[in-house]
Motif scaffolding. Structure first.
Motif, mmCIF file in Angstrom:
data_model
loop_
_atom_site.group_PDB
_atom_site.id
_atom_site.type_symbol
_atom_site.label_atom_id
_atom_site.label_comp_id
_atom_site.label_asym_id
_atom_site.label_seq_id
_atom_site.Cartn_x
_atom_site.Cartn_y
_atom_site.Cartn_z
ATOM 1 N N GLU A 92 18.485 -71.679 -0.153
ATOM 2 C CA GLU A 92 19.566 -72.115 -1.057
ATOM 3 C C GLU A 92 19.283 -71.642 -2.482
ATOM 4 O O GLU A 92 20.180 -71.213 -3.205
ATOM 5 N N THR A 93 18.011 -71.739 -2.876
ATOM 6 C CA THR A 93 17.650 -71.292 -4.235
ATOM 7 C C THR A 93 17.853 -69.782 -4.367
ATOM 8 O O THR A 93 18.392 -69.296 -5.365
ATOM 9 N N LEU A 94 17.428 -69.037 -3.348
ATOM 10 C CA LEU A 94 17.607 -67.573 -3.404
ATOM 11 C C LEU A 94 19.094 -67.215 -3.421
ATOM 12 O O LEU A 94 19.526 -66.286 -4.098
ATOM 13 N N LYS A 95 19.856 -68.004 -2.673
ATOM 14 C CA LYS A 95 21.301 -67.749 -2.589
ATOM 15 C C LYS A 95 21.970 -67.946 -3.955
ATOM 16 O O LYS A 95 22.851 -67.185 -4.349
ATOM 17 N N LYS A 96 21.496 -68.962 -4.657
ATOM 18 C CA LYS A 96 22.051 -69.245 -5.988
ATOM 19 C C LYS A 96 21.958 -68.000 -6.883
ATOM 20 O O LYS A 96 22.847 -67.704 -7.659
ATOM 21 N N TYR A 97 20.855 -67.256 -6.726
ATOM 22 C CA TYR A 97 20.657 -66.059 -7.552
ATOM 23 C C TYR A 97 21.186 -64.779 -6.880
ATOM 24 O O TYR A 97 21.035 -63.695 -7.420
ATOM 25 N N GLU A 98 21.688 -64.918 -5.662
ATOM 26 C CA GLU A 98 22.181 -63.758 -4.888
ATOM 27 C C GLU A 98 21.089 -62.714 -4.669
ATOM 28 O O GLU A 98 21.260 -61.519 -4.937
ATOM 29 N N VAL A 99 19.949 -63.191 -4.184
ATOM 30 C CA VAL A 99 18.820 -62.283 -3.935
ATOM 31 C C VAL A 99 18.944 -61.700 -2.524
ATOM 32 O O VAL A 99 19.070 -62.444 -1.553
ATOM 33 N N PRO A 100 18.881 -60.372 -2.379
ATOM 34 C CA PRO A 100 18.851 -59.779 -1.039
ATOM 35 C C PRO A 100 17.576 -60.203 -0.292
ATOM 36 O O PRO A 100 16.486 -60.202 -0.881
ATOM 37 N N ILE A 101 17.722 -60.569 0.975
ATOM 38 C CA ILE A 101 16.546 -61.030 1.732
ATOM 39 C C ILE A 101 16.451 -60.301 3.070
ATOM 40 O O ILE A 101 17.452 -59.852 3.621
ATOM 41 N N PHE A 102 15.223 -60.186 3.554
ATOM 42 C CA PHE A 102 14.971 -59.620 4.885
ATOM 43 C C PHE A 102 14.168 -60.670 5.650
ATOM 44 O O PHE A 102 13.068 -61.031 5.244
ATOM 45 N N ILE A 103 14.739 -61.174 6.735
ATOM 46 C CA ILE A 103 14.080 -62.231 7.512
ATOM 47 C C ILE A 103 13.435 -61.615 8.757
ATOM 48 O O ILE A 103 14.085 -60.882 9.501
ATOM 49 N N TYR A 104 12.160 -61.933 8.951
ATOM 50 C CA TYR A 104 11.444 -61.437 10.128
ATOM 51 C C TYR A 104 11.072 -62.579 11.066
ATOM 52 O O TYR A 104 10.341 -63.495 10.683
ATOM 53 N N PHE A 105 11.591 -62.510 12.284
ATOM 54 C CA PHE A 105 11.033 -63.332 13.356
ATOM 55 C C PHE A 105 10.073 -62.443 14.134
ATOM 56 O O PHE A 105 9.928 -61.254 13.825
ATOM 57 N N SER A 106 9.426 -63.005 15.134
ATOM 58 C CA SER A 106 8.484 -62.184 15.888
ATOM 59 C C SER A 106 8.496 -62.632 17.341
ATOM 60 O O SER A 106 7.964 -63.686 17.682
ATOM 61 N N LEU A 107 9.115 -61.807 18.164
ATOM 62 C CA LEU A 107 9.524 -62.235 19.505
ATOM 63 C C LEU A 107 8.381 -62.624 20.434
ATOM 64 O O LEU A 107 8.505 -63.561 21.212
ATOM 65 N N ASN A 108 7.269 -61.885 20.366
ATOM 66 C CA ASN A 108 6.257 -62.061 21.424
ATOM 67 C C ASN A 108 4.966 -62.721 20.947
ATOM 68 O O ASN A 108 3.920 -62.546 21.553
ATOM 69 N N LEU A 109 5.042 -63.464 19.846
ATOM 70 C CA LEU A 109 3.801 -64.068 19.350
ATOM 71 C C LEU A 109 3.357 -65.228 20.234
ATOM 72 O O LEU A 109 4.150 -65.802 20.983
#
Ligand code: SF4
Length: 498
Positions: A363-380
């Motif tokens: 929500e905080t990042l959204k307030k500033y309109e920061v581009p984000i890259f989210i990483y999940f990790s399928l086989n951990l």
């Protein structure tokens, strides 16, 4: 030229990316290389650099062999990075080509993977003369003096150097030990890249964000900058954590550069027209005094540039406020790795935050309109079809709340990282481990350089969770692909390559 540095591809030296479907070529140069290449130049050596995958992507018929032969002055010393295990085969392919073409040239490898497997590499691969364990500045300074002939060091006295004592004897490391302290890091030039062939194309490759990447006549440029060394965490899938740095490089936690030194470098990049700087460590995990001074000085000096930062854990709101007040957000991106939607799986793998805190931070990042890259990790370890439902749920929540034009998301499979906690204590994590030697990694890389027709995601990763066979990982991958395809933001399918 006196010294040549070569960054290998994952693939063989004659890789034809224009003809066949390759897995990623892994073109990124380890950040520390820039510092020691410039150090050697400052010592008076003529040093040049080749990023082999970048050369091959630019000119598919580029021949390293021909290029080496065509040099007016042949290098006496060739440095090859073998930092990430993904280069295990490519680095040896480069070493072999160099040795076959220039038999009198000394070939040295270094980096974290080398540090772990140095003795085995020297025992099994004749075309490598030396391996460096841990930090490379002082060993290279002394080795260059010895090999290129401008000094009088004895090879036996060079710290961190692994060598063959004589025929029939096992390779071993010299007694001397060296690691770079903060003052040394601050004294190095981590910015100048004029020694590298196709340096602007490489700068374009380093830009991370939504902009279109072009290697020819690039408009968007970025640079991975050393801001320190080491790590204070031990994520169980990572071979670059605190324990492995301690064992391989003698470092206990972070060695931090000064904020003033880093600001000076960022100022140089901004002045040279770079739109972005990629920070080599997550400065949000540095003491608050450090990043407050860093951001304040950037603002005071009127330096505005995009910042790419990978959050190792969750940053504080204060940090986000400072970042967003300072950086050029049009060229900024932050990467966050919740790994799984299941908090227990996330915690077990080394990320210590709840979904609630994570979503609040977004929500905080959204307030500033920061581009984000989210990483999940399928086989951990721990991710099963049951926990994976929570991952899909969290991914869906993110997609529903974060602006789509600012969001990218990926859920790749990991390969077993040598020296990672998972590799060293597989039983503690319910893992069966298949890769234990350098030869295992060499064979893995050799066999996965090019995409086969039929891919089972989770296969050839060097480990398997005892209760989750590979076919289950592939099933989860297919479910993710369906989810990804249905999204309006850039949500990528599970990569089919390695
Ligand atoms: S993955 Fe974890 S251990 Fe590895 S560098 Fe990042 S924070 Fe450190």
């Amino acid at each position: 030229m006196d010294i040549l540095y070569i960054h290998p591809a994952k693939q063989e030296v004659e890789a034809r990316y224009d003809k066949f479907r390759s897995c990623p070529p892994y073109p990124f140069i380890p950040v520390g290389v820039v510092g020691f290449v410039n150090m050697l130049r400052a010592e008076g050596y003529q040093v040049r650099g080749l990023n082999l995958p970048v050369e091959l992507l630019q000119r598919p018929t580029f021949s390293l062999r021909q290029w080496l032969k065509s040099q007016r002055i042949l290098p006496k010393l060739v440095l090859i990075d073998l930092h990430w295990y993904e280069h295990s085969f490519g680095a040896m392919s480069v070493a072999q080509t160099v040795k076959e073409t220039l038999p009198d040239t000394t070939v040295v490898v270094g980096g974290l993977t080398t540090s772990y497997f140095g003795e085995e590499i020297l025992a099994d691969f004749d075309y490598v003369d030396y391996a460096i364990r841990g930090d490379a500045e002082e060993p290279l300074r002394q080795l260059a003096a010895q090999v290129v002939g401008k000094g009088s060091s004895q090879v036996n006295d060079i710290p961190n150097l692994i060598q063959r004592p004589g025929s029939g004897q096992r390779p071993e490391q010299n007694l001397g030990f060296y690691f770079a302290d903060a003052a040394t890091l601050d004294s190095l030039d981590f910015v100048s890249m004029d020694w590298l062939s196709n340096q602007r194309a490489y700068a374009a490759l380093q830009y991370s964000g939504a902009g279109l990447m072009t290697l020819r006549k690039p408009k968007l440029l970025s640079h991975w900058l050393t801001v320190g060394r080491g790590c204070v965490f031990d994520c169980i899938y990572c071979g670059g954590g605190k324990e492995s740095h301690s064992e391989l490089a003698g470092r206990n936690g972070y060695v931090l550069r000064s904020p003033e030194g880093v600001v000076e470098d960022v100022a140089r990049l901004a002045k040279e027209g770079f739109q972005q700087v990629n920070l080599s460590l997550d400065i949000a995990t540095y003491p608050a005094k450090w990043w407050r001074a860093f951001f304040a000085q950037l603002r005071n000096d009127g330096i505005r540039i995009g910042i790419y930062n990978e959050f190792f854990q969750l940053p504080s709101n204060d940090f986000i406020d400072e970042l967003c007040k300072t950086a050029d957000l049009a060229h900024t991106e932050v990467a966050i790795s919740p790994l799984s939607g299941d908090e227990e799986v996330r915690r077990k793998n080394g990320k210590f935050y709840t979904n609630e805190r994570f979503l609040r931070m977004l929500e905080t990042l959204k307030k500033y309109e920061v581009p984000i890259f989210i990483y999940f990790s399928l086989n951990l370890p721990g991710e099963t079809p049951q926990t994976f439902k929570k991952t899909l749920y969290l991914a869906d929540q993110i997609g529903k709340t974060y602006p789509h034009h600012l969001l990218r998301m990926l859920n790749p499979c990991h390969t077993l990282d040598p020296m990672s906690p998972m590799s060293r204590q597989p039983d503690s994590f319910g893992m069966n481990v298949q890769f234990t030697t350098f030869r295992d990694y060499y064979d893995y890389c050799k066999g996965t350089g090019w995409e086969p027709r039929r891919v089972v995601r989770g296969q050839h990763r060097g480990f398997e969770m005892a209760s989750r066979p590979t076919r289950i990982v592939e099933q989860m991958a297919q479910i993710w692909d369906v989810f990804a395809q249905a999204q309006q933001f850039r949500c990528f399918p599970v990569p089919r390559g390695w």
